[in-house]
Design a protein around this motif. Structure first.
Motif, short mmCIF file in Angstrom:
data_model
loop_
_atom_site.label_atom_id
_atom_site.label_comp_id
_atom_site.label_asym_id
_atom_site.label_seq_id
_atom_site.Cartn_x
_atom_site.Cartn_y
_atom_site.Cartn_z
N THR A 127 25.99 14.38 32.78
CA THR A 127 25.34 14.80 31.67
C THR A 127 24.67 13.25 30.61
O THR A 127 23.34 12.73 30.58
CB THR A 127 26.08 15.20 29.99
N VAL A 128 26.04 11.95 30.97
CA VAL A 128 25.95 11.00 30.49
C VAL A 128 25.01 10.03 31.31
O VAL A 128 24.00 9.54 31.25
CB VAL A 128 27.21 10.19 30.38
N ASP A 129 25.71 10.42 32.90
CA ASP A 129 24.72 9.76 33.70
C ASP A 129 22.77 9.53 33.70
O ASP A 129 22.23 9.04 33.68
CB ASP A 129 25.24 10.06 35.10
N ARG B 58 23.38 9.75 27.26
CA ARG B 58 24.37 10.19 25.95
C ARG B 58 24.33 11.71 25.89
O ARG B 58 24.57 12.21 26.45
CB ARG B 58 23.37 9.80 24.86
N LEU B 59 25.82 11.91 24.55
CA LEU B 59 25.97 13.28 24.89
C LEU B 59 25.93 13.69 22.79
O LEU B 59 27.02 12.60 22.56
CB LEU B 59 27.54 13.66 25.38
N ASP B 60 25.11 14.09 22.57
CA ASP B 60 25.17 14.16 21.05
C ASP B 60 26.08 15.32 20.54
O ASP B 60 26.48 15.48 19.82
CB ASP B 60 23.45 13.61 20.14
N GLY C 269 31.09 9.46 17.74
CA GLY C 269 31.17 10.40 17.46
C GLY C 269 30.38 11.64 17.97
O GLY C 269 29.54 11.68 19.27
N GLY C 270 29.93 12.96 17.36
CA GLY C 270 29.51 14.37 18.20
C GLY C 270 29.65 15.29 17.14
O GLY C 270 30.32 15.21 16.67
N SER C 271 28.77 16.22 17.51
CA SER C 271 29.00 17.61 16.84
C SER C 271 28.62 18.63 18.19
O SER C 271 28.73 19.40 18.63
CB SER C 271 28.01 18.33 15.60
#
Ligand SMILES: NC(=O)c1ccc[n+]([C@@H]2O[C@H](COP(=O)([O-])OP(=O)(O)OC[C@H]3O[C@@H](n4cnc5c(N)ncnc54)[C@H](O)[C@@H]3O)[C@@H](O)[C@H]2O)c1
Length: 253
Positions: free
Chosen positions: A79-81, A85-87, A137-139
């Protein structure tokens, strides 16, 4: 009017997005502008990706077994690659056990449900949160069930796993509340998906089940998505550690 659920430029990871609740919610996120990554054991998730792309959205499928730590770690990395990012994450993959009273349930069947429905959520939280901490951060939303709040007959492993998901949701929310990470859960009632097809096709079982639901019908998978998009958004910025039932009034009854 501003769009309160605008996910433009956000990256959302969804497990169990090949079918049912996960598929409907993947399409709902994509429809609001999110880049969606689907982790599923079912290669049929490529069809969810194709539908999102045909509608002008962006999506990626990564074959993933949520019960396998290396597989979940690779899903977060992919996902990040890919998107940088990952929100948000929606930890939704799950299975039902073969219906049987507790003493007749095999140890292997119990372990299988726990490994996917509970351990799988733990592994997703572990690797998603590790990344979100570095990113600021994230949710996260986990899929529990009304079976995480009240017991159902002949499904002890599932009841235990889903109660566990609600516990994990509270624990993770506490551990990271001050670090910009919110963790909540939804507890769906009866939803018309592949998981419940057999129940709904059994006229007698289905009639008895619907009698427990004040709205007197199963939900469509799309009816779960609104709560997930709300909880994942900044509109829910003061909500963490909570489980929200989306059940047609079944538990309040
Ligand atoms: N349908 C209902 O009535 C209902 C009610 C309450 C809770 N739930 C929960 O909702 C979630 C989604 O279920 P659904 O109803 O959409 O069913 P579904 O069978 O349509 O979807 C489940 C998805 O999880 C995937 N999956 C299964 N094992 C996996 C694994 N090891 N790794 C990765 N993916 C895996 C499947 O391939 C499928 O895409 C589940 O957690 C389920 O327990 C469903």
């Amino acid at each position: 009017m501003p769009n309160l659920l605008d996910y433009t430029d956000k990256v959302v990871l969804i497990t169990g997005g090949a079918t049912g609740i996960g598929q409907a919610t993947a399409k709902a996120f994509a429809g609001q502008g999110a880049k969606v990554v689907i982790g599923d054991v079912n290669e049929g998730a490529t069809e969810t990706v194709a539908q999102i792309k045909r509608a002008g959205g962006e999506a990626l499928f990564v074959r993933t077994d949520v019960s396998d730590p290396a597989s979940v770690e690779a899903l977060v990395k992919a996902t990040v690659d890919t998107y940088g990012r990952l929100d948000c994450a929606f930890n939704n993959a799950g299975i039902l056990p073969t219906a049987t009273p507790l003493a007749e349930m095999s140890v292997a069947d119990f372990d299988k449900v726990i490994s996917i429905d509970l351990r799988g959520v733990f592994l997703c939280l572990k690797y998603q949160i590790s990344h979100m901490l570095t990113a600021g951060g994230g949710s996260i939303v986990n899929t529990a069930s009304v079976a995480g709040l009240i017991a159902g007959r002949n499904t002890s492993s599932y009841v235990a796993a889903k109660h566990g998901v609600i516990g994990l949701t509270k624990a993770a929310a506490l551990d990271y509340a001050t670090q910009g990470i919110r963790v909540n859960a939804i507890a769906p009632g009866l939803v018309a998906t592949a998981m419940t097809k057999g129940w709904l096709e059994d006229a007698d079982f289905s009639r008895r089940l619907l009698q427990t639901i004040p709205l007197a019908r199963p939900a469509e998978p799309e009816e779960m998505s609104g709560m997930v998009l709300f909880l994942s958004s900044s509109q829910a910025s003061f909500i963490t550690g909570q489980t929200f039932t989306v059940d047609g009034g079944q538990v309040p009854r």
